[in-house]
Design a protein around this motif. Structure first.
Motif, PDB file in Angstrom:
ATOM      1  N   ALA A 174      -5.030 -17.310  -5.449  1.00 48.96           N
ATOM      2  CA  ALA A 174      -3.909 -16.618  -6.080  1.00 48.96           C
ATOM      3  C   ALA A 174      -4.377 -15.352  -6.765  1.00 48.96           C
ATOM      4  O   ALA A 174      -5.516 -15.250  -7.224  1.00 48.96           O
ATOM      5  CB  ALA A 174      -3.234 -17.550  -7.091  1.00 48.96           C
ATOM      6  N   ASN A 175      -3.463 -14.377  -6.845  1.00 47.87           N
ATOM      7  CA  ASN A 175      -3.748 -13.105  -7.520  1.00 47.87           C
ATOM      8  C   ASN A 175      -5.036 -12.471  -6.996  1.00 47.87           C
ATOM      9  O   ASN A 175      -5.786 -11.852  -7.739  1.00 47.87           O
ATOM     10  CB  ASN A 175      -3.804 -13.287  -9.035  1.00 47.87           C
ATOM     11  CG  ASN A 175      -2.485 -13.805  -9.587  1.00 47.87           C
ATOM     12  OD1 ASN A 175      -2.366 -14.995  -9.886  1.00 47.87           O
ATOM     13  ND2 ASN A 175      -1.508 -12.936  -9.719  1.00 47.87           N
ATOM     14  N   TRP A 176      -5.257 -12.639  -5.667  1.00 47.71           N
ATOM     15  CA  TRP A 176      -6.422 -12.079  -4.964  1.00 47.71           C
ATOM     16  C   TRP A 176      -7.735 -12.547  -5.590  1.00 47.71           C
ATOM     17  O   TRP A 176      -8.785 -11.948  -5.392  1.00 47.71           O
ATOM     18  CB  TRP A 176      -6.336 -10.550  -4.909  1.00 47.71           C
ATOM     19  CG  TRP A 176      -5.054 -10.109  -4.259  1.00 47.71           C
ATOM     20  CD1 TRP A 176      -3.912  -9.729  -4.889  1.00 47.71           C
ATOM     21  CD2 TRP A 176      -4.774 -10.082  -2.859  1.00 47.71           C
ATOM     22  NE1 TRP A 176      -2.925  -9.456  -3.965  1.00 47.71           N
ATOM     23  CE2 TRP A 176      -3.428  -9.649  -2.716  1.00 47.71           C
ATOM     24  CE3 TRP A 176      -5.516 -10.342  -1.709  1.00 47.71           C
ATOM     25  CZ2 TRP A 176      -2.815  -9.504  -1.458  1.00 47.71           C
ATOM     26  CZ3 TRP A 176      -4.906 -10.194  -0.469  1.00 47.71           C
ATOM     27  CH2 TRP A 176      -3.586  -9.783  -0.355  1.00 47.71           C
ATOM     28  N   GLY A 177      -7.667 -13.649  -6.348  1.00 44.64           N
ATOM     29  CA  GLY A 177      -8.866 -14.195  -6.951  1.00 44.64           C
ATOM     30  C   GLY A 177      -9.374 -13.419  -8.143  1.00 44.64           C
ATOM     31  O   GLY A 177     -10.408 -13.760  -8.695  1.00 44.64           O
ATOM     32  N   THR A 178      -8.647 -12.376  -8.563  1.00 42.76           N
ATOM     33  CA  THR A 178      -9.140 -11.476  -9.607  1.00 42.76           C
ATOM     34  C   THR A 178      -8.355 -11.572 -10.903  1.00 42.76           C
ATOM     35  O   THR A 178      -8.767 -10.999 -11.904  1.00 42.76           O
ATOM     36  CB  THR A 178      -9.028 -10.021  -9.131  1.00 42.76           C
ATOM     37  OG1 THR A 178      -7.645  -9.668  -9.033  1.00 42.76           O
ATOM     38  CG2 THR A 178      -9.725  -9.822  -7.796  1.00 42.76           C
ATOM     39  N   GLY A 179      -7.205 -12.222 -10.874  1.00 44.97           N
ATOM     40  CA  GLY A 179      -6.326 -12.239 -12.037  1.00 44.97           C
ATOM     41  C   GLY A 179      -5.405 -11.050 -12.106  1.00 44.97           C
ATOM     42  O   GLY A 179      -4.577 -10.961 -13.020  1.00 44.97           O
ATOM     43  N   GLU A 180      -5.511 -10.100 -11.154  1.00 43.18           N
ATOM     44  CA  GLU A 180      -4.611  -8.941 -11.159  1.00 43.18           C
ATOM     45  C   GLU A 180      -3.172  -9.425 -10.978  1.00 43.18           C
ATOM     46  O   GLU A 180      -2.912 -10.434 -10.327  1.00 43.18           O
ATOM     47  CB  GLU A 180      -5.008  -7.944 -10.074  1.00 43.18           C
ATOM     48  CG  GLU A 180      -5.002  -8.501  -8.662  1.00 43.18           C
ATOM     49  CD  GLU A 180      -5.793  -7.640  -7.686  1.00 43.18           C
ATOM     50  OE1 GLU A 180      -5.158  -6.963  -6.857  1.00 43.18           O
ATOM     51  OE2 GLU A 180      -7.040  -7.673  -7.728  1.00 43.18           O
ATOM     52  N   ILE A 181      -2.207  -8.710 -11.547  1.00 43.59           N
ATOM     53  CA  ILE A 181      -0.851  -9.260 -11.640  1.00 43.59           C
ATOM     54  C   ILE A 181       0.152  -8.621 -10.696  1.00 43.59           C
ATOM     55  O   ILE A 181       1.239  -9.162 -10.494  1.00 43.59           O
ATOM     56  CB  ILE A 181      -0.310  -9.138 -13.084  1.00 43.59           C
ATOM     57  CG1 ILE A 181      -0.110  -7.662 -13.464  1.00 43.59           C
ATOM     58  CG2 ILE A 181      -1.227  -9.849 -14.065  1.00 43.59           C
ATOM     59  CD1 ILE A 181       0.722  -7.473 -14.720  1.00 43.59           C
TER      60      ILE A 181
END
Length: 477
Positions: free
Chosen positions: A85-92
């Motif tokens: 989820a969230n490209w694995g980066t935590g970006e929203i």
């Protein structure tokens, strides 16, 4: 296979927390936002003496048109299908294919814009090259270069902005669970509108390993002359197989600011990230996530973050120098050759089968013409005799595929040895790629294979409809 990072850790351009000084973090709130006139676009510069240009996109075209689909895939949503989820980066942000988020500007640039709607939801864009085989020739050097202006926004309004130009190892496409062993080169990253370019290598295992994951081996510096945000700068990465030890190098405007050597990474990690088909490049503008949050020591973005700023890309190019280029396979004559035989590590033309079930051939528009096999549906197969894998095990399979299948229709391309009913040694799933002649190169890990075998490509789907065309395939040590 390395241990997967914990939920919320990165599996693409991963940075859980970047260590920064208090002064650098505090600069986010102290630097004023400045508006300047954007530099005029420049032509792609001449290829330097001794180098060969192997791929370029200068984004010339009409305003409000998407990047060329022959060169780029537009990623959408909050993750790859089956990826973190969230490209694995935590970006929203939600990545879209809207020309409001990604489009040529009519002046020779690609514009990637981060927007926020009335409900506070952010959108932006992320694109990646169709090609996944960018690497140096044996004993040579490969360079990836882009001329880019970071979003022209600084200070508090820039909190959470995260533009990047980077590359991922080809086995990541379609797998999404093999980072960081397959390698990641962050050619240009920036967060929170600070006048700094970061260059980072990710490799090995996570957490920890030779690349200190989830941080990576990185360095950063201010952009020369004008700030990163107020002007275009040239960001370049070189992978040098001609030196001993081998090197990775990062540059901004021709000034080297970071180097990682083979001896720093060590084995088997250097081989794992370099001994595959190559890399694909990505351009994106993320909002929020582990890296900007780690730099500011806060959660980004916040209510003061200003939407509407754009990353501008004048060109992206790949060049090589020296070494021995890999062998190429000419398009087959018609009718296709028969009788079997072939090097597993050459490009095997799919239409050169020795037998088949349910397979047709047609002219292709892909990569110099020739033919592809098509009308592939559940239960179809193609057979290739006497394929020689040699004594060093093959561990990866790649195929050039296209699909115009309707919504909800997809299937598996499987590789089997010596029988069409043998257990597959590897496979990947594929659905609509944008059209029956819209080609992608997709890799998959396979069980180790040596010696000579009859290779079967088999096609499995839960629907009876055609779902796949194949142009060529190959194997990788």
């Amino acid at each position: 296979m390395p241990t997967q990072p914990p939920t919320g850790a990165r599996t693409g351009r991963r940075r859980l927390i970047r260590r920064v000084t208090a002064g650098a973090a505090g600069a986010v709130a102290l630097v004023a936002s400045v508006a300047v006139v954007i530099n005029a676009n420049a032509s792609v510069p001449p290829t330097p003496s001794g180098w060969t240009s192997v791929w370029t996109d200068d984004f010339v075209g009409s305003a409000n048109t998407l990047p060329d689909s022959a060169n780029w895939i537009i990623d959408t949503g909050h993750n790859y299908p089956g990826g973190p989820a969230n490209w694995g980066t935590g970006e929203i942000q939600n990545y879209t294919n809207s020309t409001q988020n990604v489009a040529k500007d009519g002046n020779g640039n690609l514009r990637i814009t981060a927007l926020r709607d009335g409900s506070g939801n952010w959108t932006s864009a992320r694109i990646e090259t169709q090609r996944t085989n960018f690497r140096p020739p044996a004993g040579g050097v490969m360079a990836m270069e882009g001329r880019i202006q970071m979003p022209n926004i600084t200070g508090a309004p820039a909190l959470g902005y995260w533009p990047a130009f980077w590359a991922l190892g080809s086995p990541y496409r379609g797998n999404y669970q093999n980072w960081p062993s397959i390698g990641e080169f962050d050619i240009m990253e920036n967060v929170n509108g600070i006048n700094n370019v970061h260059g980072v290598l990710h490799c090995g295992v996570a957490p920890g390993g030779p690349c200190n994951e989830f941080n990576g081996i990185g360095a950063n510096r201010a952009c020369p002359g004008a700030s990163c945000q107020s002007a275009f700068h040239t960001y370049r990465f070189e992978w040098d197989e001609s030196t001993s030890p081998k090197q990775l190098r990062w540059y901004v405007d021709g000034q080297q600011f970071h180097t990682v050597t083979q001896s720093q990474v060590g084995e088997p990690h250097w081989t794992n990230m370099t001994n595959h088909a190559g890399y694909f490049m990505l351009l994106n503008l993320a909002i929020g996530g582990g890296f900007p949050n780690g730099v500011c020591g806060c959660t980004s973005p916040d209510g003061g973050t200003q939407p509407g700023a754009s990353m501008l890309v004048d060109y992206v190019t790949v060049q090589t120098r020296g070494g021995t280029p890999p062998p190429t396979t000419q398009p087959p004559t018609s009718p296709p050759p028969t009788g079997g035989g072939g090097n597993a590590y050459s490009r095997l033309q799919a239409e050169s089968f020795n037998a088949n079930n349910g397979v047709g051939t047609e002219a292709t528009t892909d990569e110099g013409g020739g033919q592809n096999i098509g009308w592939l549906a559940n239960g179809d197969w193609a057979r290739y005799d006497n394929i020689d894998f040699g004594s060093t095990p093959a561990t990866n399979f790649q195929a050039r595929v296209a699909s115009g299948a309707g919504a909800g229709i997809s299937g598996l391309l499987e590789v089997r040895l010596d029988s069409p009913t043998a257990t597959p040694i590897g496979s990947f799933a594929v659905g609509n790629t944008g059209g029956w002649q819209t080609w992608r190169t997709i890799p998959a890990n396979i069980s180790n294979v040596t010696g000579k075998h009859t290779v079967y490509l088999t096609f499995t789907s839960g629907q009876p409809a055609d779902f796949l065309n194949v142009n060529w395939f190959t194997f990788v040590h």
